[in-house]
Every structure is written in structure tokens, then in C-alpha cells.
Design an enzyme around this catalytic site. Structure first.
Site, short mmCIF file in Angstrom:
data_model
loop_
_atom_site.label_atom_id
_atom_site.label_comp_id
_atom_site.label_asym_id
_atom_site.label_seq_id
_atom_site.Cartn_x
_atom_site.Cartn_y
_atom_site.Cartn_z
N TYR A 231 -50.14 47.11 67.85
CA TYR A 231 -51.28 48.12 67.95
C TYR A 231 -52.08 47.85 66.80
CZ TYR A 231 -48.66 52.01 65.90
OH TYR A 231 -47.79 52.95 64.96
N GLU A 232 -53.31 48.43 66.92
CA GLU A 232 -54.88 48.40 66.43
C GLU A 232 -55.08 46.70 65.80
OE1 GLU A 232 -56.44 50.88 66.06
OE2 GLU A 232 -54.73 52.14 66.44
N GLY A 233 -54.70 45.99 66.84
CA GLY A 233 -54.99 44.74 66.80
C GLY A 233 -53.70 43.83 66.49
#
Length: 580
Positions: free
Chosen positions: A432-434
């Protein structure tokens, strides 16, 4: 059962002896944030977290969250600890005093975040997303929105979320379809669905503030047509009291591999009332304020799990007796292969802590230093370090969780010991978050190219300056790694222009090589700092761990960079159907 004790001595060593956190007192807003003050606050947080949150880690993993009739029940003990954490002022510890925060350095907030994430990373997401929502609104919202929402987010009275992802729009944010329909009173009706929304529904806070990415009716396609909106769970009256429930709901929660105590929601917005944050069609810029800081936050989550894995593996190895080592001792720490794993864990965790803390200090300098030139240099470091912190610390959390299981042997595979939970909780951090692949592409495609290559240039200059300060056991291997990294960086900067597939295919190897070289610099600085403390035991341990890092980990850099420079053409020419 896995246990946790805050590594206060190591934290103090990194902050004070290696990174000189005391320099932040030169910033007018932080003149009272002396090393002694920060140390006292960290000790206070550690006591609360060790005694009250860490014991909930296994319980929250087993219980998870439950959704019934649109309401989410969090694990036992979470609501009570959330209240304690809020009342102690920790959620707003780094937020501005004008909005009800304590006005202390961002660095202090990140150190506290490491402690939270070691004790219970699932719980840490609730205050973490709230702080992220605060930062996004502070950066882009109108004064009226700031006055309404920021004081209550700073205290934790209200919590926050980040609503980006949709079923068809994960990493491709521009594919988002959620609509924002303008209303005569200046508000907007938000219609659409979002998935993977952390903390999207719970009752620990009185209100939940959703920071939502949506598209106006006349907006262009893609990322250039996205705007951001503040959409509260309960509407807010003119006097600040809560009004009617907004037209939004959690329609499902995800059942996950790990971080089970963190609720992950499917959110439906059915004409929910919201207000635009920032200018129309500038939402991606507003969202990235939150996302870039969230990437640092996730790196600290990884660091926390690295510490949890490392200290439990060491504790177990000191106690567990099995067979006899070559020296006749039966504790498994005496076995060379176990010793190798423990040194791998120490070298990674302690080196990564310097990377993460240094990034946090640069955030403080970039935001607050009175000298514009200092702010510019610090922001370059923040931009360069963000993908390194996010990717390296989270990859390391999975690797070290697996090593901890290996140290425990079969007992590590058994749930009652709580070690396999580290791997399950940590894997999401790489996603997550890239994803970490996206972090590598960000490093190669953007950070190496910004300001004509100024960002990596600052890194190379800083390391070479320390190497020039005098010979050391780490000097030769660090110089070898640095030379290889600098030459390959120039190759990537040139190759990306003509053969982007080559640069992209090798970006993950390049990112790891960069992070390992950075950690080599960290170990050089740690060894020198430890020698100056006069603590012979600390100096000896640092030198041995640094020697392990130099010979077993830093030595990987030239091989990784050789991979980077290989042509990707044969791999990319293979047809997609050939993979079936």
C-alpha cells in the site's frame, strides 16, 4: 509469545550521537525541543505503549474487526487505548499549536510511530491515517475547513482516512470514477465507491473525516481531472457540533492476511455531502501531500516490525538450548548460522533506523528552517529518501520476519509464539501507498532526474566527504559500492531517455543497491559515533555488526548494479501469451 521493549538506548544513540537531533533547537519553533526533552517524551510514550498496547497485539490479530448493521467493532482494548493515547496528546504531538497540537518536531512523532508499529502495527494505522488527513487539509484546505476540522483531528476526537482506491483504479489513480456534483450552496454531492479504505468505519472517534478523490462533471479525463474533497461521516453544524449522519457507509470489510486489528473498508458514497479541498482538478497534488508523507509513515511501520522481529529473535536465541556449537555451548546463539541471521537482522534494523530518522529530521528542516537554502537542501533529501525509506524498510520487515521464524525453527511456525504474525502483518507494507516497485520507478524516473540530477548528487557528495575524513574499516567497501552506484546512476539517467524499458527493468535492483549503499554510509557514521561515546561495549558491537554489513550485505551492491545495466530487450520482446 512475542514481546516488545522499546530500544531506548539505540534510539538515543541514533538521534543524538549519529544525527545530532539537537540542531533542531536552532529552529525558533523548536527551541524548547532539546534532546533531554525529546528523550523524556520518548520514554513516556514507550512506557504507555509497552504496558498497554503491546499486550493487545496477539489479541487483535485473533479477533480482527467485525461489521454488523453498518457499524464496525474493533478488537478488545483498542478503544480504551485510543482514548488514553488521545488524552496524552500523542496524536497531535507534531501538529501546530494553533490547531491544538503540541507543536513539537515531526521527528518526535515518527519515533513514537516506530514504537507504536513495533507494539501493534494494526492499531498504529488509526492515528497514522488521522495525522495524514490533518497534513493534507493543512496543506490545501480553505481557512474555514481548517478551523472546522484540524483542531479535532489534532486531538483525535475525530479520526481521518484517505479515500483513493477504486476497484478499477488501484495504482492507476487517473482511472477513478467517483463523481462530485456541485450544489448551489458551494458543497458537492459525492457519488461512487472506494475500496481498501483504512479506518473507514469505527466508533473510537466521534467523527470520521474522509479525504476523498473524485471527479467533477466537466473535468478532463485522467489524473488532470481529479479533485479532493473533505467528506465527514457526520455533518458538522455551524457551531462545531455534530449533525446528521452523512450519506456514506461501510458496506463490507476485508478479511486479510494480516493487520487484522485494522479495519479495511469498502466505502459507498451515495450523495454524501462534501467540500472541495484546494483548486478544482488539482486533487492529485493535494493527495500527494498526504501520500508522500504516508510513504514515510509506512517506512516507519516497516522499521517497527524489523525491530520487533530482531529483538524477539535475539531473545529466543539467548534462551533456547539445542545441540552443541563448536565451542561446546548449547544456546543456539552460539551456532554460526544463527549468529549470521542475528547479525543480518541487527545490521538491517539499526542501519534502517538511521535512514528513517534522518529522513524525518530533514522533513523538520524543510518545513521550518528560517534559511531558504537549508530548506531547499533538506527537501531534496526528503524527496530522495522517501522511496528508499518506504521500500527498503518494508521489504526488510518481511525478510526479517522470515529470518525470525527461521531462528525459532518449528516454533516460529506456530501461532502461539506470535512470530509468524510479523510476516503476515508486514507484507501489506510492501503494497500500500504505492507498491515497492512503484517506489523504485519513482526513484529512477523522477528522483534521479529532478533538478538535473541534483538529488543523488547531494548524496554522493555527502558520502565522499565522510570518506575523506579518514580511513576506516568500512571505507574501502563503501567506496567500492559508491563508485559503482554513481557510475550506474549516470547510466540510468542517460539510458532512461532512450531505452526506458532497460532502466525500468532494473529499477528494483537499483533501488536496493542505493539503499544498501546508504546503509553503508550509516554504518560508517555509527561506528565513528560509537567510538566517541567512550562506551567500549557499544563501540565493539557496532564495529562487529558493521563488519558483517560490509562483507555480507554492502558487497552485494556491484552485483545488483551489474543486473541494472543488462539489456531488458529479450525479456520485453517475449510475448505475453508465452507466459501462459
Amino acid at each position: 509469545m512475542a514481546s516488545y521493549k522499546a530500544p531506548l538506548r539505540e534510539i538515543s544513540f541514533v538521534l543524538n550521537d549519529v544525527l545530532d537531533v539537537g540542531r533542531l533547537t536552532g529552529i525558533p519553533a523548536f527551541q524548547d525541543a532539546t534532546p533531554e526533552t525529546l528523550s523524556g517524551l520518548i520514554e513516556e510514550a514507550a512506557k504507555l505503549i509497552e504496558e498497554r498496547l503491546a499486550p493487545l497485539n496477539s489479541i487483535s490479530d485473533q479477533q480482527g474487526c467485525k461489521l454488523a448493521n453498518g457499524e464496525v467493532t474493533v478488537p478488545d482494548g483498542f478503544a480504551e487505548f485510543y482514548r488514553m493515547y488521545c488524552e496524552a496528546g500523542w496524536i497531535g504531538i507534531s501538529q501546530k499549536t494553533e490547531y491544538g497540537g503540541a507543536g513539537l518536531p515531526y521527528t518526535l512523532g515518527k519515533v513514537t510511530e516506530e514504537l507504536l508499529c513495533s507494539a501493534n502495527v494494526a492499531f498504529a494505522l488509526y492515528p497514522g491515517l488521522t495525522q495524514g488527513c490533518f497534513e493534507a487539509l493543512e496543506a490545501s484546505a480553505s481557512d474555514e475547513i481548517k478551523r472546522t476540522y484540524l483542531p479535532r483531528l489534532a486531538t483525535g476526537e475525530w479520526s481521518g482516512t484517505m479515500c483513493i482506491t477504486e476497484p478499477q483504479a488501484g495504482s492507476d489513480v487517473g482511472a477513478a470514477k467517483t463523481r462530485a456534483i456541485p450544489q448551489a450552496d458551494g458543497s458537492f454531492l459525492i457519488e461512487g465507491g472506494k475500496i481498501f479504505i483504512t479506518s473507514g468505519e469505527h466508533r473510537m472517534a466521534d467523527n470520521i473525516v474522509h479525504f476523498v478523490l473524485a471527479r467533477l462533471p466537466d473535468s478532463p479525463p485522467g489524473v488532470k481531472g481529479l479533485s479532493t474533497f473533505v467528506v465527514p461521516k457526520f455533518l458538522v453544524n455551524a457551531d462545531g457540533t455534530l449533525g446528521a449522519r452523512n450519506k456514506l457507509a461501510a458496506t463490507a470489510i476485508e478479511h486479510k492476511m494480516g493487520i487484522n486489528g485494522s479495519v479495511t473498508c469498502v466505502m459507498q458514497f451515495d450523495g454524501a455531502k462534501g467540500w472541495i479541498v484546494g483548486a478544482p482538478n488539482q486533487g492529485i497534488q493535494s493527495m500527494f501531500v498526504m501520500m508522500n508523507l504516508a510513504r514515510i509513515m509506512v517506512g516507519f511501520q516497516g522499521l517497527g516490525q524489523c525491530e520487533l522481529a530482531t529483538q524477539n529473535a535475539i531473545r529466543y536465541a539467548l534462551e533456547r538450548k539445542q545441540g552443541k556449537a563448536f565451542n561446546g555451548r548449547s544456546e543456539i546463539i552460539e551456532h554460526p548460522d544463527v549468529r549470521r541471521m542475528l547479525l543480518q537482522m541487527k545490521a538491517t534494523t539499526e542501519g534502517a533506523r538511521v535512514l528513517a530518522y534522518e529522513t524525518a529530521i530533514h522533513v523538520d528542516l524543510a518545513r521550518n528552517h528560517p534559511d531558504a537554502a537549508v530548506r531547499e537542501v533538506a527537501q531534496d533529501w526528503v524527496d530522495l529518501n522517501t522511496p528508499l525509506v518506504k521500500a527498503f524498510c518494508t521489504d526488510a520487515a518481511v525478510e526479517l520476519g522470515s529470518l525470525a521464524i527461521q531462528v525459532y525453527g518449528g516454533h516460529g511456525f506456530i501461532k502461539e509464539h506470535g512470530i509468524e504474525q510479523i510476516v503476515r502483518d508486514s507484507k501489506i507494507l510492501c503494497l500500500y501507498e504505492g507498491t515497492n516497485g512503484i517506489q523504485a520507478m519513482d526513484l529512477v524516473r523522477r528522483k534521479l532526474m529532478m533538478h538535473n540530477g541534483r538529488l543523488p548528487g547531494r548524496f554522493f557528495s555527502a558520502v565522499r566527504a565522510d570518506l575523506a575524513a579518514g580511513p576506516d574499516a568500512l571505507s574501502a567497501p563503501l567506496k567500492t559500492a559508491l563508485d559503482a552506484l554513481e557510475s550506474t546512476t549516470r547510466w540510468v539517467q542517460e539510458t532512461y531517455k532512450s531505452s526506458p524499458d532497460d532502466a525500468a527493468f532494473g529499477c528494483c535492483d537499483y533501488q536496493r543497491a542505493f539503499a544498501l549503499t546508504y546503509l553503508g554510509w550509516n554504518w560508517l557514521r555509527m561506528v565513528r559515533a560509537a567510538d566517541k561515546t567512550g562506551d567500549a561495549g557499544l563501540a565493539r558491537t557496532k564495529r562487529v555488526t558493521a563488519a558483517y554489513f560490509a562483507t555480507r550485505m554492502l558487497s552485494q551492491v556491484p552485483a545488483l548494479l551489474a543486473n541494472v545495466r543488462e539489456s531488458a530487450a529479450p525479456m520485453m520482446e517475449l510475448s505475453a501469451e508465452d507466459f501462459a
